[in-house]
Scaffold this motif. Structure first.
Motif, mmCIF file in Angstrom:
data_model
loop_
_atom_site.group_PDB
_atom_site.id
_atom_site.type_symbol
_atom_site.label_atom_id
_atom_site.label_comp_id
_atom_site.label_asym_id
_atom_site.label_seq_id
_atom_site.Cartn_x
_atom_site.Cartn_y
_atom_site.Cartn_z
ATOM 1 N N PHE A 19 12.255 8.984 -2.451
ATOM 2 C CA PHE A 19 12.492 10.337 -2.942
ATOM 3 C C PHE A 19 12.782 10.226 -4.433
ATOM 4 C CE2 PHE A 19 13.128 10.661 1.542
ATOM 5 C CZ PHE A 19 12.796 11.959 1.881
ATOM 6 N N ASN A 20 11.781 10.545 -5.242
ATOM 7 C CA ASN A 20 11.931 10.474 -6.688
ATOM 8 C C ASN A 20 12.849 11.595 -7.173
ATOM 9 O OD1 ASN A 20 9.953 8.320 -7.889
ATOM 10 N ND2 ASN A 20 8.920 9.235 -6.131
ATOM 11 N N HIS B 67 -5.337 13.045 4.590
ATOM 12 C CA HIS B 67 -6.193 11.958 5.035
ATOM 13 C C HIS B 67 -5.355 10.828 5.631
ATOM 14 C CE1 HIS B 67 -9.625 9.251 4.842
ATOM 15 N NE2 HIS B 67 -8.875 8.380 4.213
ATOM 16 N N PHE B 68 -5.747 10.368 6.809
ATOM 17 C CA PHE B 68 -5.031 9.268 7.450
ATOM 18 C C PHE B 68 -5.357 7.962 6.737
ATOM 19 C CE2 PHE B 68 -4.854 5.726 10.437
ATOM 20 C CZ PHE B 68 -3.501 5.770 10.743
ATOM 21 N N VAL B 69 -4.333 7.227 6.427
ATOM 22 C CA VAL B 69 -4.466 5.899 5.844
ATOM 23 C C VAL B 69 -3.600 4.974 6.686
ATOM 24 C CG1 VAL B 69 -4.245 4.533 3.740
ATOM 25 C CG2 VAL B 69 -4.632 6.978 3.553
ATOM 26 N N SER B 70 -4.135 3.830 7.068
ATOM 27 C CA SER B 70 -3.361 2.913 7.912
ATOM 28 C C SER B 70 -2.695 1.837 7.062
ATOM 29 C CB SER B 70 -4.254 2.290 8.977
ATOM 30 O OG SER B 70 -5.303 1.568 8.388
ATOM 31 N N ASN B 71 -1.738 1.166 7.675
ATOM 32 C CA ASN B 71 -1.032 0.044 7.052
ATOM 33 C C ASN B 71 -0.337 0.421 5.743
ATOM 34 O OD1 ASN B 71 -1.822 -1.815 9.115
ATOM 35 N ND2 ASN B 71 -3.845 -1.864 8.173
ATOM 36 N N ILE B 72 0.317 1.569 5.739
ATOM 37 C CA ILE B 72 1.042 2.025 4.556
ATOM 38 C C ILE B 72 2.447 1.432 4.570
ATOM 39 C CG2 ILE B 72 2.064 4.064 3.447
ATOM 40 C CD1 ILE B 72 -0.972 3.667 3.009
ATOM 41 N N ASP B 73 2.826 0.858 3.452
ATOM 42 C CA ASP B 73 4.180 0.344 3.297
ATOM 43 C C ASP B 73 5.121 1.453 2.820
ATOM 44 O OD1 ASP B 73 5.982 -2.226 2.882
ATOM 45 O OD2 ASP B 73 6.298 -0.909 1.148
ATOM 46 N N THR B 74 4.680 2.192 1.799
ATOM 47 C CA THR B 74 5.562 3.130 1.126
ATOM 48 C C THR B 74 4.890 4.478 0.908
ATOM 49 O OG1 THR B 74 6.625 1.300 -0.062
ATOM 50 C CG2 THR B 74 6.925 3.499 -0.991
ATOM 51 N N VAL B 75 5.660 5.531 1.091
ATOM 52 C CA VAL B 75 5.283 6.863 0.638
ATOM 53 C C VAL B 75 6.228 7.182 -0.507
ATOM 54 C CG1 VAL B 75 5.287 9.334 1.176
ATOM 55 C CG2 VAL B 75 4.388 7.696 2.839
ATOM 56 N N THR B 76 5.685 7.547 -1.654
ATOM 57 C CA THR B 76 6.523 7.958 -2.762
ATOM 58 C C THR B 76 6.286 9.443 -2.999
ATOM 59 O OG1 THR B 76 7.258 7.465 -5.025
ATOM 60 C CG2 THR B 76 4.913 7.137 -4.551
ATOM 61 N N PRO C 234 0.840 -1.202 0.000
ATOM 62 C CA PRO C 234 0.000 0.000 0.000
ATOM 63 C C PRO C 234 0.877 1.256 0.000
ATOM 64 C CG PRO C 234 -0.851 -1.601 1.546
ATOM 65 C CD PRO C 234 0.490 -2.101 1.096
ATOM 66 N N THR C 235 0.576 2.151 -0.932
ATOM 67 C CA THR C 235 1.444 3.294 -1.189
ATOM 68 C C THR C 235 0.654 4.590 -1.233
ATOM 69 O OG1 THR C 235 2.937 1.899 -2.486
ATOM 70 C CG2 THR C 235 3.081 4.271 -2.854
ATOM 71 N N VAL C 236 1.184 5.612 -0.570
ATOM 72 C CA VAL C 236 0.650 6.969 -0.677
ATOM 73 C C VAL C 236 1.571 7.734 -1.622
ATOM 74 C CG1 VAL C 236 0.216 9.147 0.539
ATOM 75 C CG2 VAL C 236 -0.437 6.969 1.596
ATOM 76 N N VAL C 237 0.976 8.312 -2.654
ATOM 77 C CA VAL C 237 1.705 9.143 -3.612
ATOM 78 C C VAL C 237 1.473 10.595 -3.193
ATOM 79 C CG1 VAL C 237 1.935 9.853 -6.027
ATOM 80 C CG2 VAL C 237 1.382 7.463 -5.459
ATOM 81 N N ILE C 238 2.512 11.247 -2.663
ATOM 82 C CA ILE C 238 2.388 12.643 -2.247
ATOM 83 C C ILE C 238 2.874 13.532 -3.378
ATOM 84 C CG2 ILE C 238 3.207 14.425 -0.650
ATOM 85 C CD1 ILE C 238 3.268 12.340 1.541
ATOM 86 N N GLY C 239 1.984 14.431 -3.778
ATOM 87 C CA GLY C 239 2.264 15.297 -4.922
ATOM 88 C C GLY C 239 1.538 14.811 -6.155
ATOM 89 N N GLU D 289 16.540 7.148 -2.345
ATOM 90 C CA GLU D 289 16.539 8.011 -3.520
ATOM 91 C C GLU D 289 16.445 7.098 -4.729
ATOM 92 O OE1 GLU D 289 19.889 10.668 -3.650
ATOM 93 O OE2 GLU D 289 19.312 11.656 -1.779
ATOM 94 N N ALA D 290 15.294 7.114 -5.384
ATOM 95 C CA ALA D 290 15.044 6.209 -6.505
ATOM 96 C C ALA D 290 13.866 6.738 -7.310
ATOM 97 C CB ALA D 290 14.744 4.804 -5.987
ATOM 98 N N CYS D 291 13.593 6.074 -8.402
ATOM 99 C CA CYS D 291 12.440 6.410 -9.236
ATOM 100 C C CYS D 291 11.419 5.284 -9.131
ATOM 101 C CB CYS D 291 12.879 6.603 -10.685
ATOM 102 S SG CYS D 291 11.506 6.900 -11.818
ATOM 103 N N THR D 292 10.245 5.611 -8.647
ATOM 104 C CA THR D 292 9.191 4.608 -8.486
ATOM 105 C C THR D 292 8.906 3.887 -9.798
ATOM 106 O OG1 THR D 292 8.206 5.803 -6.637
ATOM 107 C CG2 THR D 292 6.749 4.312 -7.848
#
Length: 122
Positions: free
Chosen positions: A88-89, A54-63, A6-11, A110-113
């Motif tokens: 960090f893209n 928005h709060f989301v639980s059980n997040i593995d990754t933030v990109t 589960p991933t949150v994409v910020i931006g 530091e990588a590209c999703t």
């Protein structure tokens, strides 16, 4: 799916040419639950962009798709998600934040999703 991260994409952006848009679509295509969070309303495929922290639980990754000078407003939100890692893209690298995350037990990468997904290293 066993490999669902589960991933949150910020931006997240509703503009088709943006990497955050492409990454959101690719994450879905690869079977990950994805939560696009941004400052502009819109859709990415069938997903609404979430315009609140928005709060989301059980997040593995933030990109991350937010420039370093705009990241301060997102730091508390990132910590509230308690992710295992933050990607960090290109263009979002922030050594100070990365070190702070590591000091708090969160992997900072530091990588590209899009590349990680394409080479099956996500």
């Amino acid at each position: 799916m066993l490999n669902n991260k589960p991933t949150v994409v910020i931006g997240a952006s509703p503009h088709h040419e943006r990497y955050s848009y492409l990454a959101t679509q690719s994450l879905q295509k690869h079977g990950h639950d994805v939560y696009p969070v941004g400052i502009h309303e819109g859709k990415i495929g069938d997903l609404d962009i979430i315009t609140s922290k928005h709060f989301v639980s059980n997040i593995d990754t933030v990109t991350l798709y937010v420039r370093p000078e705009k990241q301060d407003g997102w730091i508390d939100y990132i910590y509230s998600l308690n992710p295992k890692r933050v990607i960090f893209n290109p263009g979002t690298e922030n050594p100070e934040l990365e070190q702070h995350l590591r000091n708090n037990g969160i992997e900072a990468l530091e990588a590209c999703t899009l590349v990680l997904l394409s080479i099956k290293k996500y």
